[in-house]
Design a protein around this motif. Structure first.
Motif, short mmCIF file in Angstrom:
data_model
loop_
_atom_site.label_atom_id
_atom_site.label_comp_id
_atom_site.label_asym_id
_atom_site.label_seq_id
_atom_site.Cartn_x
_atom_site.Cartn_y
_atom_site.Cartn_z
N GLU A 276 41.71 45.10 44.76
CA GLU A 276 40.31 44.87 44.43
C GLU A 276 39.41 45.82 45.22
O GLU A 276 39.55 45.95 46.44
N PHE A 277 38.51 46.48 44.49
CA PHE A 277 37.57 47.41 45.10
C PHE A 277 36.14 46.93 44.85
O PHE A 277 35.86 46.27 43.85
N ILE A 278 35.26 47.28 45.77
CA ILE A 278 33.83 47.09 45.56
C ILE A 278 33.22 48.47 45.43
O ILE A 278 33.58 49.39 46.18
N MET A 279 32.32 48.65 44.46
CA MET A 279 31.76 49.97 44.19
C MET A 279 30.24 49.90 44.31
O MET A 279 29.61 48.94 43.85
N ASP A 280 29.64 50.91 44.93
CA ASP A 280 28.19 50.91 45.08
C ASP A 280 27.55 51.81 44.04
O ASP A 280 28.22 52.35 43.16
N GLY A 281 26.26 51.98 44.15
CA GLY A 281 25.51 52.68 43.12
C GLY A 281 25.80 54.15 42.98
O GLY A 281 25.48 54.75 41.95
N ASP A 282 26.39 54.78 43.99
CA ASP A 282 26.67 56.21 43.89
C ASP A 282 28.13 56.49 43.55
O ASP A 282 28.64 57.59 43.77
N ASP A 283 28.82 55.48 42.99
CA ASP A 283 30.21 55.59 42.55
C ASP A 283 31.21 55.65 43.70
O ASP A 283 32.40 55.92 43.47
N PHE A 285 33.68 53.82 46.19
CA PHE A 285 34.38 52.54 46.10
C PHE A 285 35.17 52.30 47.38
O PHE A 285 35.57 53.24 48.07
N TYR A 286 35.36 50.98 47.68
CA TYR A 286 36.00 50.59 48.93
C TYR A 286 36.99 49.46 48.66
O TYR A 286 36.72 48.56 47.86
N PHE A 287 38.10 49.49 49.38
CA PHE A 287 39.08 48.41 49.30
C PHE A 287 38.48 47.11 49.83
O PHE A 287 37.86 47.08 50.88
N MET A 288 38.66 46.03 49.05
CA MET A 288 38.24 44.70 49.50
C MET A 288 39.44 43.87 49.93
O MET A 288 39.50 43.36 51.04
N GLU A 289 40.39 43.73 49.02
CA GLU A 289 41.58 42.93 49.32
C GLU A 289 42.63 43.18 48.26
O GLU A 289 42.36 43.77 47.22
N MET A 290 43.85 42.71 48.54
CA MET A 290 44.91 42.74 47.55
C MET A 290 45.30 41.30 47.23
O MET A 290 45.59 40.51 48.13
N ASN A 291 45.29 40.98 45.95
CA ASN A 291 45.80 39.68 45.51
C ASN A 291 47.27 39.85 45.17
O ASN A 291 47.64 40.55 44.22
N THR A 292 48.13 39.19 45.95
CA THR A 292 49.57 39.39 45.85
C THR A 292 50.19 38.39 44.86
O THR A 292 51.10 37.63 45.21
N ARG A 293 49.66 38.40 43.66
CA ARG A 293 50.10 37.44 42.64
C ARG A 293 49.54 37.88 41.30
O ARG A 293 48.84 38.88 41.20
N LEU A 294 49.84 37.12 40.28
CA LEU A 294 49.21 37.31 38.98
C LEU A 294 47.76 36.85 39.08
O LEU A 294 47.47 35.86 39.74
N GLN A 295 46.85 37.56 38.42
CA GLN A 295 45.44 37.19 38.45
C GLN A 295 45.08 36.34 37.23
O GLN A 295 45.69 36.46 36.16
#
Length: 629
Positions: A276-283, A285-295
C-alpha cells in the motif's frame, strides 16, 4: 494437487468466496462457526462444518486451539484464513505448521515483520522503497512522541503499530491536541489489538491511496497484478475500490509497480500480498504498509487480469510455481467494487443491526456479488456490518461507473439502514468521475451529498403504487387516500421531517401540489417494502417512509443519552452536577469495532450517570440523564 480438503477459518462473504473457488477446483471445504452463525450462508455451502463456541471472538474465530482441533478432526489438509481474524497472526501459521497442516497465507516470519508498522517501515527504508517521513522507534514516552511530532511538523498522523482498518489512527492538526489524540489512539489500539504502540507520520493533506497486488511463490518468483485505487474512504475504511488507478502517469505507475516488487522481494515473501502506497499531489508516492493476506478488494484485480487469486493462493501453498510469469499477466478494461454496509450515513455512519427483511442484489453480465447474508438473515453487533461487495467490469472507466450505478439502482435492502444511496451519490459526484477523490474527502465534507426530496421523486412513488393497484381507485392505511376524482394524498417522512403531497394524474404524467408537472422516465425505479420506500431518480437514491405516529411518540428526546446499540462503555467524561454544552462529548462507547462519541443534544446539567467505564450496556440503555441548566 495434494490439498484435498480446506478448512476456512473465517465467516461471511470471504468464506463464501473461498468455497466457490474450492468447488471449481474439486476441493472439499470445512466451515467453522460461532453461535450467531449457526445458520449462516457459508455454513450451508461448505461440505462440512464445525461449531467453535459462543459469539465471543476469543471462543470462536480467534481461538487457535479450537480451529486446529477442527482441522484435525475433519482431516483438513490446509487452512485458509481469509482476511481479518487470524489471517496475519504469525502464531497461527506456526501452530498449523507444527501440526503438519498447510497455511494458505504468508510465511510466519513475514507476518511478524510486516505486522509491526515500525519494523516494516525500517525494512522498506533499508530496501530503498520510498517511505513517508516519520517516527517509528520503540520509545513510546508521550514526551518523546510529542517532540517527534513537532520535529515532523503538523499535521501529524498517529498510527497503531499493530493496527489496520483505521483503528488506533488519529490526525493531529495542532500541537495542543497531540497528547489527547495520542491517548485516544493508544486506548483504541489496545482495545482492538492488545498493543498500544504507535508510530508517527507526516500527514499528507490531499492523499491518494494506491496499492499494488503482488504474488510470490516458494521458488523465488515474484509478480505484480497491477494497481488499485482505494482512495474513496470514510474513517479510513475503504468503501469504493477500482483497478487500474485512474490519472496515474505511465512513469509513476511503472515506478510504483517496480517498488512493490522490490518491497516483496525484501522480505522473502510467499503468497498473495498488497503493498500500500500513499501518493501526494505531485505524484510522489510512499510506502504505507504491506497487507500479508488477500485483500477485501482483490476482486477488481481479478476482473482486469482474469486471474483467480484464491486459486493461486492454494496452488502456491501446495508448493507450486506461479501459474504465470510477469510478461504473461495483462490488464484489460476497468473494474469497480463497492462495499455495502449496514450503516446510517445520515447519522455519522452508525452501524445498523437487525433483520434483513429483504435483500435484492442485482447481478448482470460482468458483475460479481460477494455476500455472506441472505433475506431473513440478521446483521448483529458481533461482527463487521458488511452486507455485500458488488463488483463490475467494463471496457473503460466511464462505462464501468455507469454499470455500477445500474447495479446499485436495481438493488435494494430493507430491514436495516444501508449505504446504498450514499454509494450512488459518490459515483455520481463530479469529483469521483474526475478521479479527484482523496482519502479524506468524505471526512472533510468536500463533496456535497445533500439531497432535497423533489416532486419528481414523489411522483415516481405514486406511479409505482398506482401501477401496483392497476390504476384503480383504492385506499391504503399507510398514508395514501384516493377517493373518486380527488387528488391522491401522500404523507411521508424524509430525513426526520414530515411532508404532505397532493398528486393528480394526467395523460403524460403527474401534477404535484398543483405546481410541478412530472414525467416518469424509463430509468426511474421504485423499491417498496412495508412502509419503507426507495426511489431511484436521475441515478440518485431517495429513502423515505410512510409515517408511524405511534413510533414517533416513543422516540427518545434531548433529556437523556441512550446507547445506540449494545456495546462497552470506555470513557465517561462527566459527573452529576456538571454543566454541559450542545455538542459536548459526554460518554465514549465501543460497539461493532467502532469508538462512538455520544454528545449532548442541548445545553444542560448532568442529572444522573448510571454507567461507569467498563460497563457492558444493551441497546437503548440510559447512559446519561440531563436537566435544564
Amino acid at each position: 494437487m495434494s490439498i484435498k480438503k480446506i478448512l476456512i477459518a473465517n465467516r461471511g462473504e470471504i468464506a463464501v468466496r473461498i468455497i466457490q473457488t474450492c468447488r471449481q477446483l474439486g476441493i472439499k471445504t470445512v466451515a467453522v462457526f460461532a453461535d450467531a452463525d449457526r445458520n449462516a450462508k457459508h455454513v450451508d455451502m461448505a461440505d462440512e462444518s464445525v461449531h467453535l463456541g459462543n459469539t465471543d471472538l476469543a471462543d470462536s474465530y480467534l481461538n487457535i486451539d479450537k480451529i486446529i482441533a477442527a482441522a484435525k478432526h475433519t482431516d483438513a489438509d490446509a487452512v485458509h484464513p481469509g482476511y481479518g481474524f487470524l489471517s496475519e497472526r504469525a502464531s497461527f501459521a506456526t501452530a498449523l505448521a507444527e501440526e503438519g497442516i498447510k497455511f494458505i497465507g504468508a510465511p510466519a516470519d513475514a507476518l511478524r515483520l510486516m505486522g509491526s508498522k515500525s519494523a516494516a517501515k525500517q525494512t522498506m527504508i533499508k530496501a530503498g522503497v520510498p517511505c513517508v517521513p516519520g517516527y517509528q522507534e520503540e520509545d513510546q514516552d508521550p514526551k518523546v512522541l510529542a517532540h517527534a511530532a513537532s520535529e515532523i511538523g503538523f499535521p501529524v498522523l498517529i498510527k497503531a503499530v499493530a493496527g489496520g482498518g483505521g483503528k488506533g489512527m488519529k490526525i493531529v492538526h495542532e500541537k495542543a491536541d497531540f497528547l489527547t489524540q495520542l491517548d485516544s489512539a493508544k486506548r483504541e489500539a489496545m482495545n482492538a489489538f492488545g498493543d498500544d504502540q504507535v508510530i508517527l507520520e507526516k500527514y499528507i493533506t490531499k492523499p491518494k491511496h494506491i496499492e499494488v497486488q503482488v504474488f510470490a511463490d516458494q521458488h523465488g518468483n515474484v509478480v505484480h497484478l497491477f494497481e488499485r485505487d482505494c482512495s474513496t474512504q470514510r474513517r479510513y475504511q475503504k468503501i469504493i475500490e477500482e483497478a487500474p488507478a485512474a490519472g496515474l502517469s505511465d512513469a509513476t505507475r511503472t515506478d510504483m509497480l517496480n517498488a512493490a516488487i522490490k518491497a516483496t522481494q525484501a522480505i522473502d515473501y510467499e503468497g498473495a500480498g498488497t503493498i500500500e502506497f500513499i501518493m501526494d499531489g505531485d505524484d510522489s508516492f510512499y510506502f504505507m504498509e504491506m497487507n500479508t493476506r488477500l485483500q477485501v478488494e482483490h476482486r477488481v484485480s481479478e476482473l482486469i487480469t482474469g486471474v483467480d487469486l484464491v486459486a493461486w493462493q492454494i496452488h502456491v501453498a501446495d508448493g507450486g510455481k506461479l501459474p504465470k510469469k510477469q510478461h504473461k499477466i495483462h490488464e484489460t478494461g476497468h473494474a469497480i467494487q463497492v462495499r455495502l454496509y449496514a450503516e446510517d450515513p445520515q447519522n455519522n455512519y452508525l452501524p445498523s443491526t437487525g433483520l434483513l427483511e429483504q435483500v435484492t442484489l442485482h447481478q448482470g453480465e460482468h458483475t460479481l456479488v460477494d455476500s455472506g447474508v441472505r433475506t431473513s438473515d440478521s446483521v448483529t453487533i458481533h461482527y463487521d456490518p458488511m452486507i455485500a461487495k458488488l463488483v463490475v467490469w467494463a471496457k473503460d472507466r466511464k462505462k464501468c461507473i455507469q454499470k455500477m450505478q445500474e447495479v446499485l439502482n436495481k438493488s435494494a435492502i430493507f430491514g436495516v439502514k444501508t449505504n446504498v444511496g450514499f454509494l450512488s451519490q459518490i459515483l455520481a459526484a463530479k469529483a469521483f468521475k474526475k478521479h479527484q477523490i482523496f482519502t479524506n474527502s468524505l471526512d472533510n465534507d468536500e463533496i456535497d451529498l445533500s439531497m432535497q426530496l423533489s416532486p419528481e421523486v414523489v411522483a415516481v412513488y405514486a406511479n409505482h403504487m398506482l401501477q401496483q393497484g392497476n390504476g384503480t381507485a383504492w385506499e391504503m392505511a399507510d398514508g395514501w387516500r384516493l377517493q373518486g376524482t380527488e387528488p391522491l394524498k401522500i404523507t411521508l417522512e424524509y430525513q426526520g421531517d414530515e411532508f404532505e403531497y397532493l398528486i393528480r394524474q394526467e395523460a403524460e404524467g403527474y401534477v404535484v401540489n398543483e405546481q410541478s408537472h412530472c414525467v416518469i422516465h424509463a430509468d426511474d425505479i421504485c423499491h417498496v417494502h412495508r412502509n419503507q420506500v426507495q426511489v431511484v431518480h436521475q441515478q440518485l437514491r431517495y429513502e423515505f417512509s410512510l409515517p408511524d405516529h405511534e413510533a414517533q411518540a416513543s422516540a427518545s428526546n434531548a433529556n437523556a443519552i441512550y446507547a445506540p446499540m449494545p456495546g462497552k462503555i470506555i470513557d465517561v467524561k462527566i459527573a452529576v452536577g456538571d454543566p454541559v454544552k450542545l455538542g459536548q462529548t459526554l460518554v465514549v462507547m465501543e460497539a461493532m469495532k467502532m469508538e462512538l462519541e455520544l454528545k449532548a443534544e442541548r445545553d444542560a446539567v448532568i442529572a444522573e450517570v448510571p454507567v461507569v467505564s467498563g460497563d457492558q450496556v444493551i441497546a437503548d440503555a440510559v447512559l446519561v440523564e440531563l436537566e435544564a441548566s
